[in-house]
Design an enzyme around this catalytic site. Structure first.
Site, PDB file in Angstrom:
ATOM      1  N   LYS A   1       0.809  -1.218   0.000  1.00  0.00           N
ATOM      2  CA  LYS A   1       0.000   0.000   0.000  1.00  0.00           C
ATOM      3  C   LYS A   1       0.843   1.269   0.000  1.00  0.00           C
ATOM      4  O   LYS A   1       1.919   1.287   0.580  1.00  0.00           O
ATOM      5  CB  LYS A   1      -0.789   0.011   1.308  1.00  0.00           C
ATOM      6  CG  LYS A   1      -2.241  -0.227   1.198  1.00  0.00           C
ATOM      7  CD  LYS A   1      -2.785  -0.502   2.598  1.00  0.00           C
ATOM      8  CE  LYS A   1      -3.323   0.776   3.227  1.00  0.00           C
ATOM      9  NZ  LYS A   1      -4.537   1.268   2.574  1.00  0.00           N
ATOM     10  N   GLY A   2       0.302   2.340  -0.543  1.00  0.00           N
ATOM     11  CA  GLY A   2       0.976   3.626  -0.532  1.00  0.00           C
ATOM     12  C   GLY A   2       1.233   4.091   0.900  1.00  0.00           C
ATOM     13  O   GLY A   2       0.349   4.022   1.749  1.00  0.00           O
TER      14      GLY A   2
ATOM     15  N   ASN B   1     -11.376   4.968  -8.678  1.00  0.00           N
ATOM     16  CA  ASN B   1     -11.209   5.080  -7.228  1.00  0.00           C
ATOM     17  C   ASN B   1     -10.628   6.427  -6.873  1.00  0.00           C
ATOM     18  O   ASN B   1      -9.891   7.039  -7.653  1.00  0.00           O
ATOM     19  CB  ASN B   1     -10.340   3.945  -6.669  1.00  0.00           C
ATOM     20  CG  ASN B   1      -8.872   4.306  -6.582  1.00  0.00           C
ATOM     21  OD1 ASN B   1      -8.415   4.899  -5.606  1.00  0.00           O
ATOM     22  ND2 ASN B   1      -8.125   3.980  -7.635  1.00  0.00           N
TER      23      ASN B   1
ATOM     24  N   GLY C   1      -7.438   8.034  -1.970  1.00  0.00           N
ATOM     25  CA  GLY C   1      -6.716   9.171  -1.403  1.00  0.00           C
ATOM     26  C   GLY C   1      -5.611   8.782  -0.449  1.00  0.00           C
ATOM     27  O   GLY C   1      -5.327   9.474   0.532  1.00  0.00           O
TER      28      GLY C   1
ATOM     29  N   ASN D   1       5.561   1.338  -1.586  1.00  0.00           N
ATOM     30  CA  ASN D   1       5.146   2.431  -2.470  1.00  0.00           C
ATOM     31  C   ASN D   1       5.082   3.703  -1.620  1.00  0.00           C
ATOM     32  O   ASN D   1       4.444   3.725  -0.572  1.00  0.00           O
ATOM     33  CB  ASN D   1       3.774   2.059  -3.055  1.00  0.00           C
ATOM     34  CG  ASN D   1       3.186   3.109  -3.964  1.00  0.00           C
ATOM     35  OD1 ASN D   1       2.518   4.033  -3.513  1.00  0.00           O
ATOM     36  ND2 ASN D   1       3.401   2.964  -5.243  1.00  0.00           N
TER      37      ASN D   1
ATOM     38  N   CYS E   1       1.163  12.348  -7.049  1.00  0.00           N
ATOM     39  CA  CYS E   1       0.593  13.070  -5.904  1.00  0.00           C
ATOM     40  C   CYS E   1       0.660  14.575  -6.123  1.00  0.00           C
ATOM     41  O   CYS E   1       1.596  15.070  -6.743  1.00  0.00           O
ATOM     42  CB  CYS E   1       1.379  12.755  -4.634  1.00  0.00           C
ATOM     43  SG  CYS E   1       1.464  11.021  -4.298  1.00  0.00           S
TER      44      CYS E   1
ATOM     45  N   GLY F   1      -7.990  -1.084 -14.533  1.00  0.00           N
ATOM     46  CA  GLY F   1      -8.629  -2.306 -15.030  1.00  0.00           C
ATOM     47  C   GLY F   1      -8.479  -2.446 -16.535  1.00  0.00           C
ATOM     48  O   GLY F   1      -7.810  -1.631 -17.180  1.00  0.00           O
TER      49      GLY F   1
ATOM     50  N   GLY G   1      -4.397  -2.927 -16.305  1.00  0.00           N
ATOM     51  CA  GLY G   1      -5.401  -3.816 -16.888  1.00  0.00           C
ATOM     52  C   GLY G   1      -4.970  -5.246 -17.104  1.00  0.00           C
ATOM     53  O   GLY G   1      -5.683  -6.011 -17.749  1.00  0.00           O
TER      54      GLY G   1
ATOM     55  N   GLY H   1      -3.011  -5.244 -10.703  1.00  0.00           N
ATOM     56  CA  GLY H   1      -3.747  -4.425  -9.741  1.00  0.00           C
ATOM     57  C   GLY H   1      -5.198  -4.826  -9.603  1.00  0.00           C
ATOM     58  O   GLY H   1      -5.542  -5.775  -8.896  1.00  0.00           O
TER      59      GLY H   1
END
Ligand SMILES: Cc1cc2nc3c(=O)[nH]c(=O)nc-3n(C[C@H](O)[C@H](O)[C@H](O)COP(=O)(O)O)c2cc1C
Length: 302
Positions: A45-46, A69, A72, A99, A130, A217, A244, A265
């Site tokens: 995860k970020g 999504n 955030g 990440n 970001c 995707g 994707g 992903g």
């Protein structure tokens, strides 16, 4: 047996299949479905210097062949990662890659420096999509100067493998990739999500709380593939392709376009075991096509 090993800088991956940040938690959440030591690596995860709440709900919307999504970057910050998460993931027998996101080059660099101290994290992936708080909220990754500023600051304080994840929301992604390479990035990964939107026509409102969000995707695959193809020709450092990917054949396309490794992903949400299926399918595809090593197809387009 087909040799699936690839190298990203000094990092030797047992196969080219990695997980995409934000779609695979910290790996542990998927351990019942996927033998984590069967993957080339897990990108977690970020992570940011300080904790972030993320955006209000709704944060996700399904679209034709994809999803939007606006999570955030919700996370508890790098020190929580170091003290609470790292001890639980450090003995997983694959490359655990963090990440990293930030609001300023200094933020990114400080977060990266704190991760540099963790022995069992051999690489970071910088998310440069970001917003830059010092420059009106425009994303770092949309100009060569913005991208350079982050990579330069991080490179000065991070000594292991540095992967920079590029934004597709740009005019010329090859320019951005070259800027990252010039500042010392060891690899670039692409693509992050494409900016999109969905509208609830009965309520006459955007579906997502902040109106826009990132599209991912299968819907984005042709765009991602085109960008990987362009970037692989523009830089000498290894390219990691994503966007994707759902099947081994999708992965083969990215490898042929010039990617040395791939990330998966959104497909994890549909099938939590997709990563290992893509690894097995890739091996089978190579064998059926008479290849002894995955390196034979990397960038093999005529
Ligand atoms: C729910 C969600 C959360 C994400 N969080 C992050 C993140 O924290 N950092 C990041 O660099 N990319 C993040 N991404 C982008 C993905 O890692 C990936 O670049 C993108 O979804 C395209 O690949 P895919 O089509 O295989 O999903 C996120 C994507 C989704 C769908």
């Amino acid at each position: 047996m087909v040799d699936l090993h690839v190298k990203i800088n000094d990092l030797e991956l047992r196969n080219p299949v990695l997980t995409a940040s934000g779609t695979f938690g910290y790996g542990l959440e998927f351990a019942d479905f996927v033998p984590l030591d069967g993957l080339g690596g897990v990108i977690v995860k970020g992570t940011t210097l300080r904790a972030r709440e993320g955006n209000d709900y709704p944060r996700m919307a399904e679209t034709a062949s994809g999803m939007l999504n606006c999570v955030g970057l919700q996370n508890k910050g790098v020190d929580y990662f170091r003290t609470q998460i790292y001890p639980r993931i450090k003995d997983i027998d694959t490359h655990m890659i963090v990440n990293v996101s930030g609001n300023s080059p200094e933020d990114y660099a400080e977060c990266a420096a704190r991760i540099d101290e963790l022995d069992r994290i051999p690489a970071i992936e910088l998310n440069i999509s970001c917003p830059n708080v010092h420059q009106g909220g425009m994303a770092f990754g949309v100009t060569p100067e913005g991208a350079s500023s982050v990579v330069r600051a991080v490179r000065a304080r991070y000594h292991k493998t540095l992967i920079v994840k590029l934004s597709p929301n740009v005019t010329d992604i090859a320019d951005i990739a070259r800027a990252c390479e010039a500042e010392g990035a060891d690899s670039v990964s692409l693509i992050n999500t494409l900016m999109g939107m969905a509208i609830d026509i009965e309520r006459r409102r955007p579906v997502l709380s902040i109106a826009t969000g990132g599209l991912s995707g299968p819907a984005v695959k042709p765009v991602a593939l085109r960008m990987v193809y362009q970037v692989a020709r523009a830089v000498k450092i290894p390219v990691i392709g994503l966007g994707g990917i759902c099947t081994a054949e999708d992965a083969v396309e990215f490898l042929m376009a010039g990617a040395t490794a791939i990330e998966i992903g959104t497909a994890n949400f549909l099938d939590p075991a997709v990563t290992i299926k893509v690894r097995d399918g890739l091996g089978a595809w190579l064998e059926a096509h008479g290849c002894s090593s995955v390196s034979e197809i990397i960038g093999c387009l005529e």
